[in-house]
Design a protein around this motif. Structure first.
Motif, PDB file in Angstrom:
ATOM      1  N   UNK A  60       0.791  -1.235   0.082  1.00 45.08           N
ATOM      2  CA  UNK A  60      -0.140  -0.069  -0.101  1.00 45.08           C
ATOM      3  C   UNK A  60       0.850   1.330  -0.045  1.00 45.08           C
ATOM      4  N   UNK A  61       1.946   1.185   0.720  1.00 51.44           N
ATOM      5  CA  UNK A  61       2.799   2.283   0.669  1.00 51.44           C
ATOM      6  C   UNK A  61       3.513   2.748  -0.703  1.00 51.44           C
ATOM      7  N   UNK A  62       3.873   1.610  -1.270  1.00 52.07           N
ATOM      8  CA  UNK A  62       4.410   2.058  -2.566  1.00 52.07           C
ATOM      9  C   UNK A  62       3.243   2.440  -3.442  1.00 52.07           C
ATOM     10  N   UNK A  63       2.196   1.745  -3.456  1.00 55.15           N
ATOM     11  CA  UNK A  63       1.139   2.398  -4.570  1.00 55.15           C
ATOM     12  C   UNK A  63       0.876   3.877  -4.035  1.00 55.15           C
ATOM     13  N   UNK A  64       0.848   4.303  -3.045  1.00 55.82           N
ATOM     14  CA  UNK A  64       0.662   5.540  -2.508  1.00 55.82           C
ATOM     15  C   UNK A  64       1.635   6.274  -3.139  1.00 55.82           C
ATOM     16  N   UNK A  65       2.863   6.036  -2.895  1.00 58.14           N
ATOM     17  CA  UNK A  65       4.091   6.785  -2.956  1.00 58.14           C
ATOM     18  C   UNK A  65       3.962   7.021  -4.653  1.00 58.14           C
ATOM     19  N   UNK A  66       3.675   6.196  -5.505  1.00 60.33           N
ATOM     20  CA  UNK A  66       3.692   6.631  -6.888  1.00 60.33           C
ATOM     21  C   UNK A  66       2.329   6.997  -7.610  1.00 60.33           C
ATOM     22  N   UNK A  67       1.116   6.753  -7.019  1.00 61.33           N
ATOM     23  CA  UNK A  67      -0.013   7.366  -7.175  1.00 61.33           C
ATOM     24  C   UNK A  67      -0.246   8.566  -7.339  1.00 61.33           C
ATOM     25  N   UNK A  68      -1.027   9.215  -8.235  1.00 58.01           N
ATOM     26  CA  UNK A  68      -1.418  10.677  -8.324  1.00 58.01           C
ATOM     27  C   UNK A  68      -2.683  10.918  -7.348  1.00 58.01           C
ATOM     28  N   UNK A 102      16.165  -7.548  -9.874  1.00 56.01           N
ATOM     29  CA  UNK A 102      15.815  -7.241  -8.633  1.00 56.01           C
ATOM     30  C   UNK A 102      16.279  -5.987  -8.004  1.00 56.01           C
ATOM     31  N   UNK A 103      15.408  -5.002  -7.504  1.00 56.81           N
ATOM     32  CA  UNK A 103      15.763  -3.558  -7.181  1.00 56.81           C
ATOM     33  C   UNK A 103      15.717  -3.205  -5.665  1.00 56.81           C
ATOM     34  N   UNK A 104      16.565  -2.712  -5.227  1.00 52.78           N
ATOM     35  CA  UNK A 104      16.468  -2.206  -3.838  1.00 52.78           C
ATOM     36  C   UNK A 104      15.801  -0.920  -3.749  1.00 52.78           C
ATOM     37  N   UNK A 105      14.990  -0.798  -2.501  1.00 53.72           N
ATOM     38  CA  UNK A 105      13.995   0.499  -2.902  1.00 53.72           C
ATOM     39  C   UNK A 105      13.731   1.011  -1.408  1.00 53.72           C
ATOM     40  N   UNK A 106      13.102   2.007  -1.367  1.00 51.19           N
ATOM     41  CA  UNK A 106      12.285   2.285  -0.123  1.00 51.19           C
ATOM     42  C   UNK A 106      10.799   2.612  -0.710  1.00 51.19           C
ATOM     43  N   UNK A 107      10.034   1.810   0.035  1.00 53.09           N
ATOM     44  CA  UNK A 107       8.362   2.067  -0.527  1.00 53.09           C
ATOM     45  C   UNK A 107       8.129   3.331  -0.395  1.00 53.09           C
ATOM     46  N   UNK A 108       8.367   3.943   0.358  1.00 46.64           N
ATOM     47  CA  UNK A 108       7.976   5.436   0.611  1.00 46.64           C
ATOM     48  C   UNK A 108       8.293   6.388  -0.267  1.00 46.64           C
ATOM     49  N   UNK A 109       9.294   6.056  -1.070  1.00 50.17           N
ATOM     50  CA  UNK A 109       9.992   7.069  -1.862  1.00 50.17           C
ATOM     51  C   UNK A 109       9.365   6.846  -3.227  1.00 50.17           C
ATOM     52  N   UNK A 110       8.748   8.020  -3.690  1.00 54.70           N
ATOM     53  CA  UNK A 110       8.209   7.993  -5.080  1.00 54.70           C
ATOM     54  C   UNK A 110       9.235   7.648  -6.246  1.00 54.70           C
ATOM     55  N   UNK A 111      10.436   8.264  -6.125  1.00 57.67           N
ATOM     56  CA  UNK A 111      11.530   8.047  -7.141  1.00 57.67           C
ATOM     57  C   UNK A 111      11.883   6.716  -7.053  1.00 57.67           C
ATOM     58  N   UNK A 112      11.759   6.009  -5.901  1.00 55.31           N
ATOM     59  CA  UNK A 112      12.317   4.682  -5.868  1.00 55.31           C
ATOM     60  C   UNK A 112      11.043   3.759  -6.531  1.00 55.31           C
ATOM     61  N   UNK A 113       9.800   4.124  -6.151  1.00 55.59           N
ATOM     62  CA  UNK A 113       8.732   3.282  -6.601  1.00 55.59           C
ATOM     63  C   UNK A 113       8.624   3.540  -8.099  1.00 55.59           C
ATOM     64  N   UNK A 114       8.966   4.655  -8.729  1.00 56.20           N
ATOM     65  CA  UNK A 114       8.987   4.722  -9.959  1.00 56.20           C
ATOM     66  C   UNK A 114      10.066   3.832 -10.811  1.00 56.20           C
TER      67      UNK A 114
END
Ligand SMILES: Nc1nc2c(ncn2[C@@H]2O[C@H](COP(=O)(O)OP(=O)(O)OP(=O)(O)O)[C@@H](O)[C@H]2O)c(=O)[nH]1
Ligand SMILES: [Mg+2]
Lengths: 215, 132
Positions: free
Chosen positions: A49-57, A184-196
């Motif tokens: 949910x965090x990642x969806x929220x980070x990239x969603x408009x 495989x990508x390391x990311x922070x689900x809260x970060x928009x740029x990472x989600x992108x």
């Protein structure tokens, strides 16, 4: 009335489906965008949910579905021998690419066993992101199995909670027994740029698969 | 020009609906199999006066849907707004498509058995994501 075909249920037909009046609005019909669907999966609490929220408009929207399945052959749902009905929750977001194209991101329900009952959720998906939490890799095993078995292309996003990067990408790959082709990508689900970047890795993966077969 | 659905409720359906199957007259399964989560539905800009009057005799949820969908919306967005399960929402949308108030556009076919996504669409998605 003449509907294109029931194949729509599996997302295979681009045809317009409409009621009688649509005949008079053919021009306007061309103005609706195309919708593509990307699934964000992974076990309980991995940051879907965090990642969806980070990239969603839009802030993630929430909805539910009733799933029903006849009891015959339901052996993965112990103790259920009559008709099985349950409510499964889903949250989703949206990225408008252009007037012609909209991406819908679906955070899948944590319990993968329900996905098999919910054909509409997975059918027609462009691909998937499987999020893993390095401290609890095992909660995402079922998601990886699911997409592998369905032949749905996916990438793995390693959600580095609190910046914890105590395992290398190679170690995680090995622990997940991941096909070397799967990014495989390391990311922070809260970060928009990472989600992108995770989504871009998925699109690149799909494009690579595409040119591998056609070229 | 005023859209014929003007005045229909397109706000959030806030109160928890306690009569889900009453809204659908007891129907529990969508008849149309062509409505998916991401099928985009749009209220037609013009309908006959007779049809516009007929919709006033439908369920309030039908009118809410027509108000919501003056711009294309995915089935799942309508369900979220209405706070109704997706399958019930599909039944209501199916009613409106069948009676000519709305039209539906199926999602782009992307993955099929042995098939792969259309390269043009992938490029468009990639370019769009890069701007995020
Ligand atoms: N510190 C940190 N917290 C995170 C991160 N991603 C998610 N969280 C937190 O972890 C918790 C779970 O995240 P969710 O996005 O709700 O996870 P989910 O996969 O949707 O969970 P379920 O839907 O319950 O399976 C929330 O409290 C988030 O705020 C992250 O990268 N870093
Ligand atoms: Mg969640």
């Amino acid at each position: 009335m003449d509907y294109a075909s029931s194949e729509h249920a599996s997302g295979h037909s681009p045809d317009h489906v409409s009621g009688r009046a649509a005949d008079h609005t053919a021009g306007r019909a061309g103005t609706a965008p195309l919708a593509v669907k990307i699934l964000v999966a992974g076990g309980f609490g991995v940051g879907k949910t965090t990642m969806v929220g980070a990239v969603s408009e839009v802030a993630p929207l929430h909805t539910e579905e009733y799933l029903t399945r006849a009891g015959v052959g339901v052996d993965d749902l112990e103790g259920v021998d009559s008709k099985f009905t349950t409510t499964v929750a889903l949250d989703f977001g949206r990225i408008t690419i252009s007037d012609d194209l909209v991406v819908y991101l679906f955070g899948t329900p944590g319990q993968e066993r329900f996905w098999f009952m919910w054909n509409d959720l997975v059918s027609g998906a462009m691909g998937a992101v499987v999020l893993v939490d390095t401290r609890r890799l095992e909660v995402s095993f079922a998601s990886i199995d699911f997409f592998e078995s369905r032949g749905i292309p996916f990438v793995v996003g390693v959600n580095c909670f609190h910046g914890v990067r105590d395992r290398t990408a190679e170690e995680i790959r090995a622990a997940l027994a991941l096909d070397p082709q799967v990014p495989l990508v390391l990311c922070d689900a809260r970060d928009r740029g990472d989600g992108r970047d995770v989504l871009l890795a998925l699109v690149d993966h799909l494009m690579a698969g595409q040119s591998a077969t056609t070229g | 020009m005023r859209h014929w659905t003007e005045g229909f409720d397109d706000g959030d359906a806030d109160e928890q609906l306690v009569r889900p199957y009453t809204i659908t007259s007891g129907r529990t399964t969508p008849e149309r199999s062509d409505l998916t989560l991401v099928t985009l539905v749009t209220t037609l800009p013009e309908v006959s006066t007779q049809a516009a009057l007929a919709v006033r005799r439908m369920q309030p949820e039908h009118r809410t849907i027509l108000g919501l969908c003056r711009e294309p919306r995915a089935v799942v967005e309508v369900a979220a707004k209405l706070r109704l399960p997706v399958s019930l929402t599909k039944i209501l949308i199916g009613d409106l498509v069948d009676s000519g108030y709305m039209w539906a556009r199926s999602p782009q076919p992307l993955t099929r058995a042995g098939g792969l996504p259309d390269m043009t669409i992938l490029e468009a998605v990639r370019d769009g994501l890069r701007k995020l």
